[in-house]
Scaffold this motif. Sequence first.
Motif, mmCIF file in Angstrom:
data_model
loop_
_atom_site.group_PDB
_atom_site.id
_atom_site.type_symbol
_atom_site.label_atom_id
_atom_site.label_comp_id
_atom_site.label_asym_id
_atom_site.label_seq_id
_atom_site.Cartn_x
_atom_site.Cartn_y
_atom_site.Cartn_z
ATOM 1 N N MET A 121 0.809 -1.218 0.000
ATOM 2 C CA MET A 121 0.000 0.000 0.000
ATOM 3 C C MET A 121 0.845 1.272 0.000
ATOM 4 O O MET A 121 0.502 2.263 -0.653
ATOM 5 N N LEU A 122 1.950 1.260 0.730
ATOM 6 C CA LEU A 122 2.705 2.482 0.991
ATOM 7 C C LEU A 122 3.838 2.678 -0.016
ATOM 8 O O LEU A 122 3.990 1.910 -0.963
ATOM 9 N N ARG A 138 -5.366 8.971 -1.831
ATOM 10 C CA ARG A 138 -5.798 8.414 -3.123
ATOM 11 C C ARG A 138 -4.704 7.535 -3.741
ATOM 12 O O ARG A 138 -5.006 6.524 -4.384
ATOM 13 N N ALA A 139 -3.450 7.892 -3.512
ATOM 14 C CA ALA A 139 -2.350 7.044 -3.995
ATOM 15 C C ALA A 139 -2.342 5.714 -3.251
ATOM 16 O O ALA A 139 -2.128 4.652 -3.856
ATOM 17 N N TRP A 140 -2.569 5.734 -1.943
ATOM 18 C CA TRP A 140 -2.649 4.487 -1.176
ATOM 19 C C TRP A 140 -3.816 3.627 -1.662
ATOM 20 O O TRP A 140 -3.682 2.410 -1.784
ATOM 21 N N ARG A 177 -5.143 3.556 -4.655
ATOM 22 C CA ARG A 177 -4.786 2.940 -5.938
ATOM 23 C C ARG A 177 -3.854 1.750 -5.736
ATOM 24 O O ARG A 177 -3.978 0.730 -6.408
ATOM 25 N N ASN A 178 -2.906 1.873 -4.814
ATOM 26 C CA ASN A 178 -1.988 0.761 -4.550
ATOM 27 C C ASN A 178 -2.730 -0.453 -4.007
ATOM 28 O O ASN A 178 -2.466 -1.595 -4.418
ATOM 29 N N VAL A 179 -3.638 -0.238 -3.054
ATOM 30 C CA VAL A 179 -4.406 -1.357 -2.489
ATOM 31 C C VAL A 179 -5.236 -2.013 -3.576
ATOM 32 O O VAL A 179 -5.290 -3.246 -3.682
ATOM 33 N N ASN A 180 -5.903 -1.215 -4.398
ATOM 34 C CA ASN A 180 -6.723 -1.766 -5.486
ATOM 35 C C ASN A 180 -5.897 -2.619 -6.436
ATOM 36 O O ASN A 180 -6.323 -3.688 -6.877
ATOM 37 N N ARG A 232 -11.491 0.588 1.374
ATOM 38 C CA ARG A 232 -11.808 1.613 0.389
ATOM 39 C C ARG A 232 -12.560 2.763 1.046
ATOM 40 O O ARG A 232 -12.276 3.942 0.800
ATOM 41 N N TYR A 233 -13.529 2.412 1.905
ATOM 42 C CA TYR A 233 -14.302 3.441 2.587
ATOM 43 C C TYR A 233 -13.391 4.281 3.487
ATOM 44 O O TYR A 233 -13.512 5.516 3.528
ATOM 45 N N TYR A 234 -12.488 3.637 4.194
ATOM 46 C CA TYR A 234 -11.547 4.341 5.068
ATOM 47 C C TYR A 234 -10.685 5.331 4.284
ATOM 48 O O TYR A 234 -10.638 6.528 4.592
ATOM 49 N N LEU A 235 -10.013 4.851 3.249
ATOM 50 C CA LEU A 235 -9.070 5.712 2.532
ATOM 51 C C LEU A 235 -9.780 6.835 1.778
ATOM 52 O O LEU A 235 -9.354 7.998 1.833
ATOM 53 N N LEU A 236 -10.873 6.522 1.088
ATOM 54 C CA LEU A 236 -11.523 7.545 0.270
ATOM 55 C C LEU A 236 -12.372 8.503 1.109
ATOM 56 O O LEU A 236 -12.489 9.684 0.765
ATOM 57 N N SER A 237 -12.951 8.022 2.205
ATOM 58 C CA SER A 237 -13.688 8.956 3.063
ATOM 59 C C SER A 237 -12.731 9.922 3.743
ATOM 60 O O SER A 237 -13.053 11.112 3.906
ATOM 61 N N CYS A 238 -11.544 9.446 4.115
ATOM 62 C CA CYS A 238 -10.549 10.348 4.693
ATOM 63 C C CYS A 238 -10.045 11.343 3.646
ATOM 64 O O CYS A 238 -9.835 12.523 3.953
#
Length: 401
Positions: A130-131, A335-337, A339-342, A364-370
Amino acid sequence: MLEPIRTWIRPAGNRRLAERVGTMLSNIGIRLNGDRPQDIQVHDPRFYRRVLAEGSVGLGESYMDGWWDCQALDDLICALLSADLDHQVRSHFDAWDYLKARLINLQKGRRSYRVGEHHYDLGNDFYRRMLDRRMVYSCGYWDSDHPAEIEATPEGLNRAQERKLDLCARKLYLQPGMRVLDIGCGWGGTAAYLAEQYGVEVTGITISRAQAEWAEAHCKDLPVTIRLEDYRDTARHLAGKFDRIVSIGMFEHVGFKNYQTYMDAARRLLTPDGLFLLHTIAGNRRQVRTDPWIARYIFPNSMAPYIGNLGDAMAGRFIAEDWQNIGPHYDPTLRAWHRNVNSHAEALSKRNSQFNERFFRMWRYYLLSCAGAFRARRNQVWQIVLSPNGYPGAYRRPDDP
């Protein structure tokens, strides 16, 4: 006789709830079952009752359960928060979380290790994918001179994190041979960078066993020591040992009941002429706990400080030499994280059954809601440079790289 009545009442009730939710959303430009990326697609009519009754938790859990979807989840959350809808829809979870945070020190003793066990010990393989290459789990610092497309590349994220680390190092005016403490060192990326690029000796502390093991392995050839311990324990036996302290993305786990304790510990660990850089997510309102969904699924016992919280904790302990807000840089980082997870979801799910569809919906909800929260400027990221007695002369913030 009753069953036909129930069958008739339930759709009618759902229609009224749907109308209520639809009106709230249409007022901020969001449509139910619309055709735009930010519109909500409802798959289960129970969604309406759940989100009105349970607020943040209901919205997040119903997404995890597949009751609704949204193509541009970050845009949706940005719109919701910009309109302050989260403060208009309250639930019993809000009252309970507030009371619990008020009565219990959620970040003391063994409780301080819970976020490490729940979140950071999820698996080094997961975070490696992810990172960035240094596994820095905090806001990057993006080069505004580059086009937005650079965010989508691994090298773009690598560059953003190294720019952030270099900014921190220059704000601390590091010199070879200095002794640096990294409070909340994560996987050792900051410690390794400072040792490699600035020739300093670094002690990193973390409450995550998985992070400590990774950091020790990847810093073994550098002047870096990794300790698995809480900052309060470090302050008891290493007082006055450090010329500089850096803490990036850890203060969110300290909790308002411990802010003064944390500042006392940092002051005790630092030499009288030292500098301390605190990098933390922050909120715009005084609060005692985080969003209930985030607390339940992502960061237990966490909270973002308000400026007044920090001012009270610093009083009589530190002088604020510099205060910078880099919050808008967290949106592209998240958003970069995402994309990496996806891009690694299929490989991760094959390696570990824990990484199933519901997990990835949660993530997805965590990263994009943040990302949406930072875009709405609901959250900030502060970098604060502190000194115990005042920096000699006038402290000058280094120019951006």
